[in-house]
Design a protein around this motif. Structure first.
Motif, PDB file in Angstrom:
ATOM      1  N   LEU A 232       0.746  -1.173   0.048  1.00 24.63           N
ATOM      2  CA  LEU A 232       0.103  -0.078  -0.157  1.00 24.63           C
ATOM      3  C   LEU A 232       0.750   1.437   0.372  1.00 24.63           C
ATOM      4  N   ARG A 233       2.014   1.188   0.145  1.00 21.81           N
ATOM      5  CA  ARG A 233       2.417   2.792   1.137  1.00 21.81           C
ATOM      6  C   ARG A 233       2.983   2.507  -0.738  1.00 21.81           C
ATOM      7  N   GLY A 241       2.052  10.194  -5.570  1.00 15.09           N
ATOM      8  CA  GLY A 241       3.146  11.233  -5.461  1.00 15.09           C
ATOM      9  C   GLY A 241       3.679  10.639  -3.446  1.00 15.09           C
ATOM     10  N   ILE A 242       3.291  10.329  -2.622  1.00  9.60           N
ATOM     11  CA  ILE A 242       3.132  10.688  -1.520  1.00  9.60           C
ATOM     12  C   ILE A 242       4.491   9.914  -1.036  1.00  9.60           C
ATOM     13  N   GLN A 251       1.259  10.385   9.764  1.00 12.36           N
ATOM     14  CA  GLN A 251       1.127  10.658   8.798  1.00 12.36           C
ATOM     15  C   GLN A 251       0.827  10.344   7.463  1.00 12.36           C
ATOM     16  N   ILE A 252       0.430   9.399   7.014  1.00 12.29           N
ATOM     17  CA  ILE A 252      -0.061   8.666   5.599  1.00 12.29           C
ATOM     18  C   ILE A 252      -1.751   8.981   6.314  1.00 12.29           C
ATOM     19  N   ARG A 253      -2.210   9.047   7.472  1.00 13.27           N
ATOM     20  CA  ARG A 253      -3.920   9.619   7.290  1.00 13.27           C
ATOM     21  C   ARG A 253      -4.001  10.460   7.341  1.00 13.27           C
ATOM     22  N   HIS A 254      -2.752  11.756   7.096  1.00 18.27           N
ATOM     23  CA  HIS A 254      -3.172  13.126   7.827  1.00 18.27           C
ATOM     24  C   HIS A 254      -2.916  12.993   6.364  1.00 18.27           C
ATOM     25  N   MET A 255      -2.405  12.277   5.632  1.00 17.67           N
ATOM     26  CA  MET A 255      -2.007  12.658   4.226  1.00 17.67           C
ATOM     27  C   MET A 255      -3.193  12.681   3.544  1.00 17.67           C
ATOM     28  N   GLU A 261      -8.791  12.797  -3.304  1.00 20.98           N
ATOM     29  CA  GLU A 261      -9.991  11.106  -4.111  1.00 20.98           C
ATOM     30  C   GLU A 261      -8.606   9.718  -3.377  1.00 20.98           C
ATOM     31  N   THR A 262      -8.831  10.367  -1.871  1.00 23.00           N
ATOM     32  CA  THR A 262      -8.871   9.071  -1.403  1.00 23.00           C
ATOM     33  C   THR A 262      -8.897   9.466   0.749  1.00 23.00           C
ATOM     34  N   ARG A 263     -10.059  10.401   0.220  1.00 28.80           N
ATOM     35  CA  ARG A 263     -10.488  11.033   1.833  1.00 28.80           C
ATOM     36  C   ARG A 263     -11.638   9.893   1.764  1.00 28.80           C
ATOM     37  N   LEU A 264     -12.451  10.110   0.411  1.00 30.52           N
ATOM     38  CA  LEU A 264     -13.347   8.613   0.935  1.00 30.52           C
ATOM     39  C   LEU A 264     -13.316   7.374   1.004  1.00 30.52           C
ATOM     40  N   SER A 265     -11.834   6.484   0.677  1.00 31.22           N
ATOM     41  CA  SER A 265     -11.923   5.112   0.344  1.00 31.22           C
ATOM     42  C   SER A 265     -10.764   5.919   1.875  1.00 31.22           C
ATOM     43  N   LYS A 266     -10.498   6.318   3.246  1.00 30.75           N
ATOM     44  CA  LYS A 266     -10.011   6.829   4.115  1.00 30.75           C
ATOM     45  C   LYS A 266      -9.615   5.711   5.194  1.00 30.75           C
ATOM     46  N   ARG A 267     -11.360   5.092   5.177  1.00 28.35           N
ATOM     47  CA  ARG A 267     -11.604   4.303   6.425  1.00 28.35           C
ATOM     48  C   ARG A 267     -10.476   2.641   5.931  1.00 28.35           C
ATOM     49  N   ASN A 268     -10.576   2.359   4.762  1.00 27.90           N
ATOM     50  CA  ASN A 268     -10.482   1.338   4.512  1.00 27.90           C
ATOM     51  C   ASN A 268      -8.799   1.072   5.101  1.00 27.90           C
TER      52      ASN A 268
END
Length: 335
Positions: A232-233, A241-242, A251-255, A261-268
């Protein structure tokens, strides 16, 4: 007047006595092995000097010739020996040579001691001519003749002397240049043939490989979650580009929260990172259901954030649902 005559007579008497004493103690003679010498050959001249060991004299030996036509080819080392009674004997040899026939009287060898000079005996040497066969025809020098010339004769001397080395150097340089061009071309072709796999496809391939290894069934949960989070990283690095490989979970959660594009799937992603931290750092042994849920969440996150096809990207409007809304949740996610 009479007194002066007596003094002069006394001095003369002493001088004669001294000369007589020197001559009596010193003798110098020379000899030849043969009085005849063939023209061009060499013969030794023997010098024998007998004198007092305390005498301070010098033997005068010519360096070049003993007469006009007789040359000294070489002077050998002198040999000195003690013959007792306070006298020594000096023996030396001279190699004589002549190239003109005739009879020659050799000059004497001299020995000088103080004011006295002693000369050796004089020898006669007859040089015989070389016999010539009169029946043999004597030819004059041959005329200059034109010889057959080859291609090499027209080349410069340095090419004739070092031609093979120059040719070998040219071959080596040519072979080196050929190999350099060939390897360079091969390197360019190899670079052109390198196929860059998109981040989405690479992540799916690595997830399929991880699932086929069945690490959890073997009790290797820690290795399973390490590989899962690394996949995943790397996906975040290639897709958005993270630099997730150098970030902590927080830090990954914050980014992901700041990225549209990743906010909605952040919970996964949160579910995967949270479980992975417990396993790797708290050494918690997860349940099989937790492993399945984490794996499905990782796949769901990659599917939700994969890039849209170009046609869909051009036709994308406000009414088009997002990828996370269009993807159905798996039974494991609902749990």
């Amino acid at each position: 007047m009479t007194r002066h005559i007596r003094i002069l007579f006394a001095i003369l008497t002493l001088s004669i006595a001294s000369a007589t004493t020197v001559s009596a103690q010193t003798s110098l003679k020379v000899s030849l092995d043969s009085a005849y010498l063939l023209m061009g050959k060499a013969t030794p001249l023997h010098i024998e000097l007998i004198t007092a060991s305390s005498a301070d004299g010098q033997l005068l030996v010519p360096k070049d010739t003993l007469c006009d036509k007789v040359e000294i080819l070489k002077a050998l080392e002198a040999d000195t020996s003690d013959i007792h009674n306070g006298r020594i004997q000096i023996d030396q040899q001279l190699l004589l040579q002549s190239f003109d026939s005739g009879t020659y009287v050799l000059n004497p060898i001299r020995y000088v001691q103080g004011n006295e000079t002693i000369a050796s005996n004089r020898l006669v040497l007859k040089v015989m001519p070389v016999p010539v066969d009169t029946l043999t025809t004597i030819h004059d020098y041959a005329d200059v003749q034109d010889v057959d010339r080859r291609f090499v004769d027209y080349l410069p001397d340095f090419l004739v002397d070092y031609g093979l080395w120059i040719l070998a150097l040219i071959i080596v340089l040519g072979a080196g240049y050929y190999l350099y061009r060939r390897l360079s071309r091969k390197g360019v072709e190899t670079k052109e043939k390198v196929i860059v796999i998109p981040p989405y496809e690479l992540a799916i391939q690595e997830l399929d490989s991880l699932r086929s290894d069945k690490l959890c069934e073997q009790g290797r949960e820690r290795e399973f979650y390490t590989r899962l989070t690394d996949i995943l990283r790397q996906y975040l690095q290639g897709r958005f580009g993270i630099n997730a490989m150098e970030m902590t979970s927080t830090q990954i959660r914050h980014m992901l929260q700041t990225n549209e594009e990743t906010r909605l799937s952040k919970r996964n992603m949160d579910q995967v990172l949270e479980t992975a931290d417990f396993v790797k750092f708290a050494k918690v042994r997860p349940l099989p259901e937790d492993n399945t849920r984490s794996f499905n969440s990782a796949i769901q996150f990659v599917e939700d954030t994969k890039p849209l096809p170009p046609a869909q990207a051009d036709d994308d409007t406000d009414e088009t649902p997002t990828a996370s809304q269009a993807t159905t949740t798996t039974p494991e996610t609902e749990k």
